[in-house]
Design a protein around this motif. Sequence first.
Motif, PDB file in Angstrom:
ATOM      1  N   ARG A   1       1.420   6.496  -2.281  1.00 52.31           N
ATOM      2  CA  ARG A   1       0.532   5.479  -1.724  1.00 52.31           C
ATOM      3  C   ARG A   1      -0.188   4.769  -2.858  1.00 52.31           C
TER       4      ARG A   1
ATOM      5  N   ASN B   1       6.035  -1.030   1.454  1.00 51.16           N
ATOM      6  CA  ASN B   1       5.475  -1.475   2.726  1.00 51.16           C
ATOM      7  C   ASN B   1       4.375  -2.473   2.363  1.00 51.16           C
TER       8      ASN B   1
ATOM      9  N   ILE C   1       8.296   3.841  -1.705  1.00 46.24           N
ATOM     10  CA  ILE C   1       9.181   4.959  -1.414  1.00 46.24           C
ATOM     11  C   ILE C   1      10.470   4.796  -2.204  1.00 46.24           C
TER      12      ILE C   1
ATOM     13  N   LEU D   1       9.695  -1.917   5.731  1.00 49.04           N
ATOM     14  CA  LEU D   1       9.950  -1.678   4.322  1.00 49.04           C
ATOM     15  C   LEU D   1      10.786  -2.823   3.746  1.00 49.04           C
TER      16      LEU D   1
ATOM     17  N   SER E   1       2.226  -4.313   4.005  1.00 42.31           N
ATOM     18  CA  SER E   1       0.944  -4.419   4.700  1.00 42.31           C
ATOM     19  C   SER E   1       0.701  -3.158   5.511  1.00 42.31           C
ATOM     20  N   SER E   2      -0.535  -2.711   5.533  1.00 39.29           N
ATOM     21  CA  SER E   2      -0.863  -1.499   6.282  1.00 39.29           C
ATOM     22  C   SER E   2      -0.720  -1.706   7.787  1.00 39.29           C
TER      23      SER E   2
ATOM     24  N   ASP F   1       0.795  -1.222   0.000  1.00 35.00           N
ATOM     25  CA  ASP F   1       0.000   0.000   0.000  1.00 35.00           C
ATOM     26  C   ASP F   1       0.835   1.283   0.000  1.00 35.00           C
ATOM     27  N   TYR F   2       2.145   1.140   0.026  1.00 38.82           N
ATOM     28  CA  TYR F   2       2.987   2.324   0.104  1.00 38.82           C
ATOM     29  C   TYR F   2       4.332   2.007  -0.530  1.00 38.82           C
TER      30      TYR F   2
END
Lengths: 114, 113
Positions: free
Chosen positions: B51, B93, B34, B101, B95-96, B31-32
């Motif tokens: 996101r 990432n 970077i 990371l 899983s929320s 979900d994210y």
Amino acid sequence: DGGITQSPKYLFRKEGQNVTLSCEQNLNHDAMYWYRQDPGQGLRLIYYSQIVNDFQKGDIAEGYSVSREKKESFPLTVTSAQKNPTAFYLCASRVGQGDSYEQYFGPGTRLTVT
Amino acid sequence: GESVGLHLPTLSVQEGDNSIINCAYSNSASDYFIWYKQESGKGPQFIIDIRSNMDKRQGQRVTVLLNKTVKHLSLQIAATQPGDSAVYFCAENRSSNDYKLSFGAGTTVTVRA
């Protein structure tokens, strides 16, 4: 001057000795992380701590140990049980509140074991 | 094995040109994402993040594109400068509920004068 401090920058040890790497942060972050980086590779997670007095193993925890007695400090001990300890070690921290995933990294410690 | 990877380990770019660094991921639940920049002997520095509910995000001279259909992430650097020479890592990432990371192996960008 806020940030993450790792000391020393370079560390040399003889095989069979335990060595502790320092990581200090004054960002008031709840979460802290330790990574290992080998040449030409990405970062691999060793241990992490979401809150004081609590920590969890990462993907390559064998031969390492940590403590989190203070919010500001997350020292990593590389034990003699670690088969290949020579590497670049990076410490990171994260705010730990809300849904912020960004991690802030320290300058790293290069450990050489001979 | 790692779920985050980069298509090319090295990229050589002429100064002033645009750079595109690619990254593939395999976990559709991530979900994210970077991007970090790491100069030799230093710790990674944050560049930009995105996101999973977005497909594009712009920063200063950088743009991140997310294609969830093919699980692909890219970093575009406009007007590449000598100071952009570094190793670039993408990370996800997964899983929320889990603030860990996972990093790819990195792409080394060299800017030619």
